[in-house]
Design a protein around this motif. Sequence first.
Motif, PDB file in Angstrom:
ATOM      1  N   HIS A 458       0.841  -1.206   0.000  1.00 62.82           N
ATOM      2  CA  HIS A 458       0.000   0.000   0.000  1.00 62.82           C
ATOM      3  C   HIS A 458       0.873   1.251   0.000  1.00 62.82           C
ATOM      4  CE1 HIS A 458      -3.142   2.794   0.740  1.00 62.82           C
ATOM      5  NE2 HIS A 458      -3.003   2.875   2.046  1.00 62.82           N
ATOM      6  N   THR A 459       1.085   1.837  -1.202  1.00 66.84           N
ATOM      7  CA  THR A 459       1.889   3.064  -1.309  1.00 66.84           C
ATOM      8  C   THR A 459       1.034   4.302  -1.557  1.00 66.84           C
ATOM      9  OG1 THR A 459       2.250   3.044  -3.714  1.00 66.84           O
ATOM     10  CG2 THR A 459       3.698   1.660  -2.390  1.00 66.84           C
ATOM     11  N   ALA A 460      -0.257   4.120  -1.854  1.00 68.74           N
ATOM     12  CA  ALA A 460      -1.106   5.261  -2.222  1.00 68.74           C
ATOM     13  C   ALA A 460      -1.348   6.180  -1.027  1.00 68.74           C
ATOM     14  CB  ALA A 460      -2.443   4.767  -2.772  1.00 68.74           C
ATOM     15  N   ALA A 461      -1.308   7.478  -1.282  1.00 71.74           N
ATOM     16  CA  ALA A 461      -1.582   8.471  -0.236  1.00 71.74           C
ATOM     17  C   ALA A 461      -1.690   9.841  -0.877  1.00 71.74           C
ATOM     18  CB  ALA A 461      -0.472   8.479   0.822  1.00 71.74           C
ATOM     19  N   SER A 462      -2.364  10.736  -0.192  1.00 75.17           N
ATOM     20  CA  SER A 462      -2.334  12.144  -0.582  1.00 75.17           C
ATOM     21  C   SER A 462      -1.181  12.780   0.178  1.00 75.17           C
ATOM     22  CB  SER A 462      -3.648  12.845  -0.218  1.00 75.17           C
ATOM     23  OG  SER A 462      -3.564  14.219  -0.531  1.00 75.17           O
ATOM     24  N   VAL A 463      -0.217  13.357  -0.553  1.00 73.54           N
ATOM     25  CA  VAL A 463       1.009  13.838   0.084  1.00 73.54           C
ATOM     26  C   VAL A 463       1.110  15.360   0.132  1.00 73.54           C
ATOM     27  CG1 VAL A 463       2.295  11.754  -0.470  1.00 73.54           C
ATOM     28  CG2 VAL A 463       2.274  13.642  -2.096  1.00 73.54           C
ATOM     29  N   LYS A 464       0.003  16.057  -0.186  1.00 73.37           N
ATOM     30  CA  LYS A 464       0.005  17.501   0.038  1.00 73.37           C
ATOM     31  C   LYS A 464       0.115  17.741   1.547  1.00 73.37           C
ATOM     32  CE  LYS A 464      -0.848  18.429  -4.318  1.00 73.37           C
ATOM     33  NZ  LYS A 464       0.124  19.109  -5.181  1.00 73.37           N
ATOM     34  N   HIS A 465       0.533  18.917   1.944  1.00 74.72           N
ATOM     35  CA  HIS A 465       0.775  19.137   3.368  1.00 74.72           C
ATOM     36  C   HIS A 465      -0.161  20.147   4.022  1.00 74.72           C
ATOM     37  CE1 HIS A 465       4.339  16.651   4.148  1.00 74.72           C
ATOM     38  NE2 HIS A 465       4.396  16.691   2.833  1.00 74.72           N
ATOM     39  N   TYR A 466      -1.069  20.725   3.246  1.00 82.36           N
ATOM     40  CA  TYR A 466      -2.025  21.642   3.830  1.00 82.36           C
ATOM     41  C   TYR A 466      -3.376  21.421   3.192  1.00 82.36           C
ATOM     42  CZ  TYR A 466       2.013  23.829   5.862  1.00 82.36           C
ATOM     43  OH  TYR A 466       3.161  24.038   6.572  1.00 82.36           O
ATOM     44  N   GLY A 467      -4.407  21.611   3.980  1.00 86.60           N
ATOM     45  CA  GLY A 467      -5.760  21.431   3.486  1.00 86.60           C
ATOM     46  C   GLY A 467      -6.667  20.984   4.611  1.00 86.60           C
ATOM     47  N   SER A 468      -7.848  20.551   4.240  1.00 89.55           N
ATOM     48  CA  SER A 468      -8.817  20.087   5.222  1.00 89.55           C
ATOM     49  C   SER A 468      -8.375  18.746   5.794  1.00 89.55           C
ATOM     50  CB  SER A 468     -10.189  19.952   4.550  1.00 89.55           C
ATOM     51  OG  SER A 468     -11.038  19.145   5.315  1.00 89.55           O
ATOM     52  N   TYR A 469      -8.382  18.631   7.130  1.00 86.85           N
ATOM     53  CA  TYR A 469      -7.995  17.351   7.720  1.00 86.85           C
ATOM     54  C   TYR A 469      -8.978  16.256   7.337  1.00 86.85           C
ATOM     55  CZ  TYR A 469      -6.771  13.575  10.789  1.00 86.85           C
ATOM     56  OH  TYR A 469      -6.422  12.334  11.248  1.00 86.85           O
ATOM     57  N   ALA A 470     -10.248  16.629   7.158  1.00 88.52           N
ATOM     58  CA  ALA A 470     -11.244  15.625   6.769  1.00 88.52           C
ATOM     59  C   ALA A 470     -10.834  14.947   5.465  1.00 88.52           C
ATOM     60  CB  ALA A 470     -12.619  16.276   6.631  1.00 88.52           C
ATOM     61  N   TYR A 471     -10.303  15.737   4.530  1.00 91.92           N
ATOM     62  CA  TYR A 471      -9.861  15.180   3.250  1.00 91.92           C
ATOM     63  C   TYR A 471      -8.692  14.225   3.451  1.00 91.92           C
ATOM     64  CZ  TYR A 471      -7.297  14.981  -1.165  1.00 91.92           C
ATOM     65  OH  TYR A 471      -6.593  14.542  -2.252  1.00 91.92           O
ATOM     66  N   PHE A 472      -7.671  14.648   4.201  1.00 92.25           N
ATOM     67  CA  PHE A 472      -6.497  13.805   4.414  1.00 92.25           C
ATOM     68  C   PHE A 472      -6.860  12.537   5.185  1.00 92.25           C
ATOM     69  CE2 PHE A 472      -4.413  17.748   3.349  1.00 92.25           C
ATOM     70  CZ  PHE A 472      -3.308  17.324   2.639  1.00 92.25           C
ATOM     71  N   HIS A 473      -7.735  12.681   6.174  1.00 93.80           N
ATOM     72  CA  HIS A 473      -8.132  11.513   6.967  1.00 93.80           C
ATOM     73  C   HIS A 473      -8.867  10.512   6.093  1.00 93.80           C
ATOM     74  CE1 HIS A 473     -10.430   9.101   9.905  1.00 93.80           C
ATOM     75  NE2 HIS A 473      -9.373   9.287  10.664  1.00 93.80           N
ATOM     76  N   ARG A 474      -9.733  11.013   5.205  1.00 91.22           N
ATOM     77  CA  ARG A 474     -10.500  10.114   4.347  1.00 91.22           C
ATOM     78  C   ARG A 474      -9.578   9.337   3.404  1.00 91.22           C
ATOM     79  NH1 ARG A 474     -13.039  13.609   2.031  1.00 91.22           N
ATOM     80  NH2 ARG A 474     -12.039  13.576  -0.012  1.00 91.22           N
ATOM     81  N   VAL A 475      -8.592  10.029   2.819  1.00 89.93           N
ATOM     82  CA  VAL A 475      -7.706   9.371   1.864  1.00 89.93           C
ATOM     83  C   VAL A 475      -6.668   8.510   2.566  1.00 89.93           C
ATOM     84  CG1 VAL A 475      -6.020   9.723   0.020  1.00 89.93           C
ATOM     85  CG2 VAL A 475      -8.028  11.204   0.166  1.00 89.93           C
ATOM     86  N   ASN A 476      -5.952   9.077   3.520  1.00 90.46           N
ATOM     87  CA  ASN A 476      -4.796   8.396   4.097  1.00 90.46           C
ATOM     88  C   ASN A 476      -5.142   7.427   5.229  1.00 90.46           C
ATOM     89  OD1 ASN A 476      -3.257   9.830   2.296  1.00 90.46           O
ATOM     90  ND2 ASN A 476      -2.585  11.361   3.770  1.00 90.46           N
TER      91      ASN A 476
END
Length: 740
Positions: A458-476
């Motif tokens: 499993h290498t997939a992830a969103s690697v941007k460093h700023y934005g909505s935490y809801a978005y990062f939590h959903r993806v990562n």
Amino acid sequence: MSSLKRMPQQSDITLGTPIANTQIYILDGDLRPVPMGVPGELCIAGEGVGKGYLNRPELTAERFVPNPFAAEENCHGKTMYRTGDLARFRSNGEIEYLGRMDTQVKIRGLRIELGEIESVMASFPGIALCAVADRRDKTGRQYLVGYYTMTCTMDTGPGLDEKALRTHLSARLPKYMVPNYFVHLSAMPMTASGKTDRKSLPAPDFSCQTREYIAPATETEEKLCRLLEELLHVERMGVTDDFFEMGGDSLTAIEFLAKAHDSGISFALQNIFDYPTVRQLCGHMEAGDEEKIRYEAADFDKYRSLLEENVIDESFVPEKKSLGNVLLTGATGFLGAHVLDRLLQEETGKVYCLVRGGETADGKARLRDILRYYFGDRYEAEFADGLDEEAIEKSGANHMEELDLECTKGSDTGPVAEKAAGVESGPKQSRRIIPIVGDIESDSLARDMPRDVQTVIHTAASVKHYGSYAYFHRVNAEGTEHVINYAKSVGARLLHISTLSVSGNSLAEEFAVYRWSEEKFFGESCLYIGQPLDNVYVHSKFEAERAVFDAMLTGLDAKVIRVGNLTSRASDYRFQPNYSQNAFLTRFKAILEFGLFPDYLMHLYSEFSPIDLTAEGIVRIAQYAGKQTVFHLNSNRPIYFDRFVKVVHELGISMEVVEGTAFYQALRGTLREKGTEYMFEAFRNDMDEQGQLVYDSNIHIENDFTVWFLKKVGFEWNEIDLEYIQGYIKYFRGLGYLKV
């Protein structure tokens, strides 16, 4: 006709090669040739190029331009036609058509695939057809505009709730990809060939403001509103106007932060994403209680037995295991593509690649494109076509159901398990790359998932460093949970690729100034040591690790591999296509071209983990790891800055070590000279209040256990010194990115 190709049966279709007296160039936005395999605009010169469009002087001037490569000695045509087509040269000299350039746009430094936004818009109830385009207002500022037609039932009803549509998009896309404006059309303009006529999409009414304007009430609100009016080029900014809905993005947010700090107003970059209106931001600053993400150490006691396995044990005898068939997520990413390369070189099973896209053909094309960029035509023959894919998946699933073998629930090793799974020891199978269109955000990952998988990487992830935490939590985090559930359902082993940023220490990735009050060490037996986890990306990756550890406690065979600063290949220095967006490379470019280095950093070092070696390390861990659970896959051969300066000098590049105050004053001076501002911007968010760069968080990453383990299985990192730094610099010089 400008090119020609002989077409044998079942041939891979390309544009072929230029015909006689015709020159074809693949160029970047500045009309410079791009390297082989890199996409660019297809431009044509030679005897077949006409004089222009009939009665269309403006379009003629845009498309028919003087050929910058024409010279008397080469006899190239003096006029060059810019086709607007996206293409690339293959290693055999043939030209591959990739599509139209107008479906990919670049807004304030960010490349945006319009089709990705359109696919999310199309899933919103009530939308019949949709399109996304970029448009400029009278000041020249770019905006994303979403166009849509409604289904028959919606047309006769109350209409589309655009606020709900915006919420729908925000939950599935990064903020910078959510359109700033929406336009309802009675009919979507179409070309004669039945495609969306993007050029006929109308510009929105930029002056139309349906929102209620609320004026600033305090001095701070007044200052911030005036700054935003200047940055966003809007006539007036109210205190309840959303920064992103008004056209802001992550780069503008950095500008806003810098100008606010210069005005004496201090807040963190992440605050702009969490509090996107001036009133919310001011309310947060007034409260003065910056919420920090903190855990109790007792929350992690349950993982102690798992983490204690990661110690040097000289009695350990490595035993190589076949990985069988593999499901790989993130295969189109920088790391994922190189992991796929190593799997195809070292293993014999199939590799199912979970890729995002609208249809199987789209996903396959994206994966094929990225593999060609990195590896040329090496893996062209490894792709299974659509029919083979379906047959392979069905036969694998049926075979496993019929046998119901218990051995697939465990380590999946040995000839019996391999034969049952359709993986024979010995000769490699052909057509082993099997793209599966899906998304880790989906509970089931994809509509039809293979059942004959023994290993999941499993290498997939969103690697941007700023934005909505809801978005990062959903993806990562949630995305990792979906992958875990799949691994459990097929009895597969899981290798979860994480980041060393979860330690709280990262020069390569974070835009944050932080220094721990006491010295701490973060090794492979650590998870939470009180480190800062306020960065949304880091926090989401930390939560993803927790999900993996929880699954281990319930019986899942899994490993967590935390990778370091991923850099150019050690073999040929090739790097990812979107190199200009890499934070570490941005700093590297700025410091080289600035020519000064602060003396207070000379005792620190920079870590380079070449991508090809990192991928090799992941596959070695997958093949040999037993009871061990966590690995720190970062190079143990960093280059200290005092040595780095000497290497730079040996390469003939000027670099002077200066006192800290002199460095800061000179760096500030770059803001006054046009074309050098980027040097200051590269470091602006790494500075403390005194203007010093802060890269020593006082949290030290340890990887002695992983280095020992990898040495046991025949892997060691390369030396980062003159040869690598020279190749690294030469590669980016060749791309026109480095000017030294």
